[in-house]
Design a protein around this motif. Structure first.
Motif, PDB file in Angstrom:
ATOM      1  N   ALA A 150       0.618  -1.208  -0.066  1.00 28.85           N
ATOM      2  CA  ALA A 150       0.189   0.068   0.003  1.00 28.85           C
ATOM      3  C   ALA A 150       0.881   1.157  -0.023  1.00 28.85           C
ATOM      4  O   ALA A 150       1.794   1.452   0.681  1.00 28.85           O
ATOM      5  CB  ALA A 150      -0.794  -0.142   1.181  1.00 28.85           C
ATOM      6  N   GLY A 151       0.514   2.290  -0.746  1.00 32.14           N
ATOM      7  CA  GLY A 151       1.024   3.443  -0.757  1.00 32.14           C
ATOM      8  C   GLY A 151       2.410   3.501  -1.968  1.00 32.14           C
ATOM      9  O   GLY A 151       3.253   4.505  -1.689  1.00 32.14           O
ATOM     10  N   THR A 152       2.691   2.518  -2.590  1.00 31.37           N
ATOM     11  CA  THR A 152       4.194   2.480  -3.111  1.00 31.37           C
ATOM     12  C   THR A 152       3.939   2.859  -4.651  1.00 31.37           C
ATOM     13  O   THR A 152       4.780   3.843  -4.953  1.00 31.37           O
ATOM     14  CB  THR A 152       4.359   0.994  -3.094  1.00 31.37           C
ATOM     15  N   VAL A 153       3.025   2.712  -5.239  1.00 31.96           N
ATOM     16  CA  VAL A 153       2.787   3.203  -6.541  1.00 31.96           C
ATOM     17  C   VAL A 153       1.708   4.157  -6.807  1.00 31.96           C
ATOM     18  O   VAL A 153       1.783   5.440  -7.413  1.00 31.96           O
ATOM     19  CB  VAL A 153       2.627   2.131  -7.631  1.00 31.96           C
ATOM     20  N   GLY A 154       0.471   4.060  -6.349  1.00 32.91           N
ATOM     21  CA  GLY A 154      -0.417   5.082  -6.328  1.00 32.91           C
ATOM     22  C   GLY A 154      -0.952   5.176  -7.771  1.00 32.91           C
ATOM     23  O   GLY A 154      -0.761   4.503  -8.539  1.00 32.91           O
ATOM     24  N   ARG A 155      -1.687   6.288  -7.767  1.00 38.95           N
ATOM     25  CA  ARG A 155      -2.548   6.608  -9.026  1.00 38.95           C
ATOM     26  C   ARG A 155      -1.471   7.193 -10.242  1.00 38.95           C
ATOM     27  O   ARG A 155      -0.860   8.242 -10.010  1.00 38.95           O
ATOM     28  CB  ARG A 155      -3.592   7.636  -8.898  1.00 38.95           C
ATOM     29  N   GLN A 156      -1.476   6.574 -11.357  1.00 44.23           N
ATOM     30  CA  GLN A 156      -0.578   7.104 -12.386  1.00 44.23           C
ATOM     31  C   GLN A 156      -1.401   7.061 -13.636  1.00 44.23           C
ATOM     32  O   GLN A 156      -1.685   6.054 -14.084  1.00 44.23           O
ATOM     33  CB  GLN A 156       0.722   6.138 -12.444  1.00 44.23           C
ATOM     34  N   PRO A 157      -1.726   8.157 -14.049  1.00 52.77           N
ATOM     35  CA  PRO A 157      -2.463   8.591 -15.249  1.00 52.77           C
ATOM     36  C   PRO A 157      -1.962   8.148 -16.642  1.00 52.77           C
ATOM     37  O   PRO A 157      -2.669   7.850 -17.565  1.00 52.77           O
ATOM     38  CB  PRO A 157      -2.568   9.966 -15.416  1.00 52.77           C
ATOM     39  N   ARG A 158      -0.352   7.822 -16.730  1.00 52.19           N
ATOM     40  CA  ARG A 158       0.288   7.527 -18.029  1.00 52.19           C
ATOM     41  C   ARG A 158       1.138   6.177 -17.558  1.00 52.19           C
ATOM     42  O   ARG A 158       1.462   6.085 -16.841  1.00 52.19           O
ATOM     43  CB  ARG A 158       1.024   8.585 -18.498  1.00 52.19           C
ATOM     44  N   GLU A 159       1.223   5.655 -18.865  1.00 50.76           N
ATOM     45  CA  GLU A 159       2.131   4.280 -18.558  1.00 50.76           C
ATOM     46  C   GLU A 159       3.678   4.549 -18.461  1.00 50.76           C
ATOM     47  O   GLU A 159       4.271   3.752 -17.710  1.00 50.76           O
ATOM     48  CB  GLU A 159       1.926   3.494 -19.907  1.00 50.76           C
ATOM     49  N   ASP A 160       4.070   5.677 -19.052  1.00 51.73           N
ATOM     50  CA  ASP A 160       5.612   6.020 -18.482  1.00 51.73           C
ATOM     51  C   ASP A 160       5.555   6.331 -17.100  1.00 51.73           C
ATOM     52  O   ASP A 160       6.690   6.068 -16.437  1.00 51.73           O
ATOM     53  CB  ASP A 160       6.155   7.429 -19.530  1.00 51.73           C
ATOM     54  N   LEU A 161       4.457   7.210 -16.391  1.00 50.62           N
ATOM     55  CA  LEU A 161       4.644   7.410 -15.113  1.00 50.62           C
ATOM     56  C   LEU A 161       4.509   6.071 -14.027  1.00 50.62           C
ATOM     57  O   LEU A 161       5.230   6.068 -13.139  1.00 50.62           O
ATOM     58  CB  LEU A 161       3.615   8.425 -14.756  1.00 50.62           C
ATOM     59  N   LEU A 162       3.564   5.399 -14.736  1.00 47.62           N
ATOM     60  CA  LEU A 162       3.501   4.215 -14.082  1.00 47.62           C
ATOM     61  C   LEU A 162       4.670   3.306 -13.871  1.00 47.62           C
ATOM     62  O   LEU A 162       5.307   2.766 -13.244  1.00 47.62           O
ATOM     63  CB  LEU A 162       2.464   3.029 -14.772  1.00 47.62           C
ATOM     64  N   ARG A 163       5.523   3.252 -15.185  1.00 42.72           N
ATOM     65  CA  ARG A 163       6.889   2.627 -15.066  1.00 42.72           C
ATOM     66  C   ARG A 163       7.825   3.205 -14.215  1.00 42.72           C
ATOM     67  O   ARG A 163       8.560   2.394 -13.411  1.00 42.72           O
ATOM     68  CB  ARG A 163       7.388   2.572 -16.607  1.00 42.72           C
ATOM     69  N   GLN A 164       7.882   4.650 -14.221  1.00 47.23           N
ATOM     70  CA  GLN A 164       8.925   5.321 -12.986  1.00 47.23           C
ATOM     71  C   GLN A 164       8.527   4.876 -11.826  1.00 47.23           C
ATOM     72  O   GLN A 164       9.313   4.606 -11.071  1.00 47.23           O
ATOM     73  CB  GLN A 164       8.600   6.552 -13.314  1.00 47.23           C
ATOM     74  N   ALA A 165       7.348   4.850 -11.516  1.00 41.37           N
ATOM     75  CA  ALA A 165       6.727   4.423  -9.984  1.00 41.37           C
ATOM     76  C   ALA A 165       7.197   2.915  -9.643  1.00 41.37           C
ATOM     77  O   ALA A 165       7.599   2.694  -8.725  1.00 41.37           O
ATOM     78  CB  ALA A 165       5.225   4.538  -9.860  1.00 41.37           C
ATOM     79  N   LEU A 166       7.049   2.169 -10.821  1.00 40.62           N
ATOM     80  CA  LEU A 166       7.257   0.802 -10.496  1.00 40.62           C
ATOM     81  C   LEU A 166       9.041   0.740 -10.435  1.00 40.62           C
ATOM     82  O   LEU A 166       9.761  -0.180  -9.485  1.00 40.62           O
ATOM     83  CB  LEU A 166       6.980  -0.243 -11.774  1.00 40.62           C
ATOM     84  N   GLU A 167       9.674   1.310 -10.989  1.00 40.32           N
ATOM     85  CA  GLU A 167      11.189   1.358 -10.965  1.00 40.32           C
ATOM     86  C   GLU A 167      11.517   1.737  -9.778  1.00 40.32           C
ATOM     87  O   GLU A 167      12.558   1.286  -9.068  1.00 40.32           O
ATOM     88  CB  GLU A 167      11.768   1.921 -12.050  1.00 40.32           C
ATOM     89  N   ARG A 168      10.948   3.017  -9.059  1.00 34.72           N
ATOM     90  CA  ARG A 168      11.288   3.275  -7.671  1.00 34.72           C
ATOM     91  C   ARG A 168      10.932   2.337  -6.710  1.00 34.72           C
ATOM     92  O   ARG A 168      11.641   1.948  -5.992  1.00 34.72           O
ATOM     93  CB  ARG A 168      10.563   4.685  -7.357  1.00 34.72           C
TER      94      ARG A 168
END
Length: 293
Positions: A258-276
Motif C-alpha cells: 500500500a502507498g508504493t505506486v499510487g494513481r498514475q495517469p500514464r504508462e510512462d509514469l507507471l513505469r517510473q513508479a514501478l522502477e522506484r
C-alpha cells in the motif's frame, strides 16, 4: 453439418456426453460466432473452435473462441459476471451463440492459507482505487492498474496490484503488512529488473472476456481455479493491452505494498513508479496465462 469444435474433458464433464455430442454434430453450435477472447469473427465450419464454459453458482454459459486464442475449458465466474457475459454475447451475436444451461451449484472454495483471499475490487481499470489504510481486522481493497510495461523492446500487458492498506495472513489482526510475503509464499518472485519477464506461475491466470478484465484466478485447494480478485463489474481494457495479452498469451502481474505506486495517469509514469519500487525491493511479480479469454 459437423463443426470444427474442441470440447475438452473438463467441459464435457459439466455439460454431459449427450450435449457434447450434439455440439460436435452441429445441433447446438453456431456456424459463425464472435470469439469470446479476441472479439473478431470466427467460423466453426472452417476453423478450429474452442468451447468455453463460464460457470456461475447456479447457471452456466457456453461461449466459443478461436482455438488459436484459447483452449476449451471451464472458467468459474460470479453470477453477476455471468449475467453480464450473457448480455454481451447476446448483443454481439444477435441470438445467443452461447447457450444458458443449469450448472451444478458450486459452494465457495476457501483460498489456500498461504495466499491472500479475494478482496473487493475497485471499478476502474486505469488506476487503483484510493482509500484509507486498513485497520486491524478490516479488509483492505485491492486496486488494479492495467497498462503496458516494456520488457526490453516488447510491451507486456500488465496488472499492478496495490492494496489500500496492510494485508495480513488469514486470522491475524495485528495490522502487520504481509502482502508481499503472502504472494511470495504462493510463488511470486521479487523483481530486481523491470526489463526481465518474470517466470510463469502454475495454476494462476487472468480472465479477460469480451474485451474486459474479469478476474485474477488462483489454484483452488479442491482442484481447478477460484477467484483471487474479481471486478465488481468487468473492467474495460485498451485494444493495445488486449492485443499484447493475446499475442503473448499471458499477463504480467506486479504486486506492491500500500502507498508504493499510487494513481498514475500514464504508462510512462507507471513505469517510473514501478522502477522506484523495484529499487526499494518492494515489488513481486509473475507471468500469468490467459484463462478462458
Amino acid at each position: 453439418m459437423p463443426r470444427m469444435l474442441d470440447v475438452s474433458d473438463e467441459v464435457r464433464s459439466e455439460i454431459g456426453d449427450d450435449e457434447a455430442d450434439r455440439l460436435l454434430g452441429g445441433a447446438h453450435a453456431p456456424d459463425s460466432y464472435e470469439c469470446t477472447s479476441c472479439r473478431t469473427p470466427g467460423d466453426a465450419l472452417q476453423e478450429p473452435t474452442s468451447t468455453v464454459l463460464f460457470v456461475g453458482e447456479e447457471t452456466a454459459v457456453l461461449a466459443f473462441a478461436h482455438a488459436r486464442c484459447i483452449p476449451s475449458q471451464v472458467v468459474p465466474v460470479s453470477e453477476e459476471q455471468l449475467a453480464g457475459a450473457v448480455r454481451s454475447i447476446s448483443q454481439a451475436q444477435g441470438d445467443p451463440a452461447a447457450d444458458a444451461a443449469p450448472a451444478h451449484p458450486q459452494p465457495p472454495l476457501p483460498a489456500p492459507a498461504a495466499v491472500p483471499g479475494p478482496a473487493p475490487a475497485p471499478d476502474a481499470a486505469s488506476a487503483p482505487e484510493a482509500g484509507r489504510p486498513g485497520t486491524p481486522g478490516q479488509a483492505a481493497i485491492l486496486g488494479i492498474t492495467c497498462g503496458l510495461v516494456l520488457h526490453g523492446d516488447t510491451g507486456h500487458a500488465s496488472l499492478v496490484v496495490e492494496p489500500t492498506g496492510p494485508v495480513g495472513r488469514p486470522g491475524t489482526i495485528t495490522g502487520e503488512d504481509e502482502f508481499l510475503d503472502l504472494l511470495q509464499d504462493a510463488g511470486f518472485q521479487p523483481v530486481t529488473d523491470l526489463d526481465k519477464t518474470p517466470d510463469q506461475l502454475p495454476g494462476w491466470s487472468v480472465l479477460v472476456a469480451m474485451g474486459k478484465l474479469h478476474a485474477v484466478l488462483q489454484p483452488s485447494a479442491a482442484g481447478g481455479s477460484t477467484g483471487w480478485w474479481q471486478a465488481h463489474q468487468p473492467l474495460q481494457v485498451t485494444d493495445a493491452w488486449r492485443f499484447a495479452a493475446n499475442q503473448l498469451g499471458e499477463v504480467t502481474m506486479y504486486a506492491v505494498p500500500a502507498g508504493t505506486v499510487g494513481r498514475q495517469p500514464r504508462e510512462d509514469l507507471l513505469r517510473q513508479a514501478l522502477e522506484r519500487a523495484v529499487a526499494l525491493g518492494q515489488v513481486v511479480a509473475a507471468s500469468l496465462p490467459l484463462a478462458g479469454t
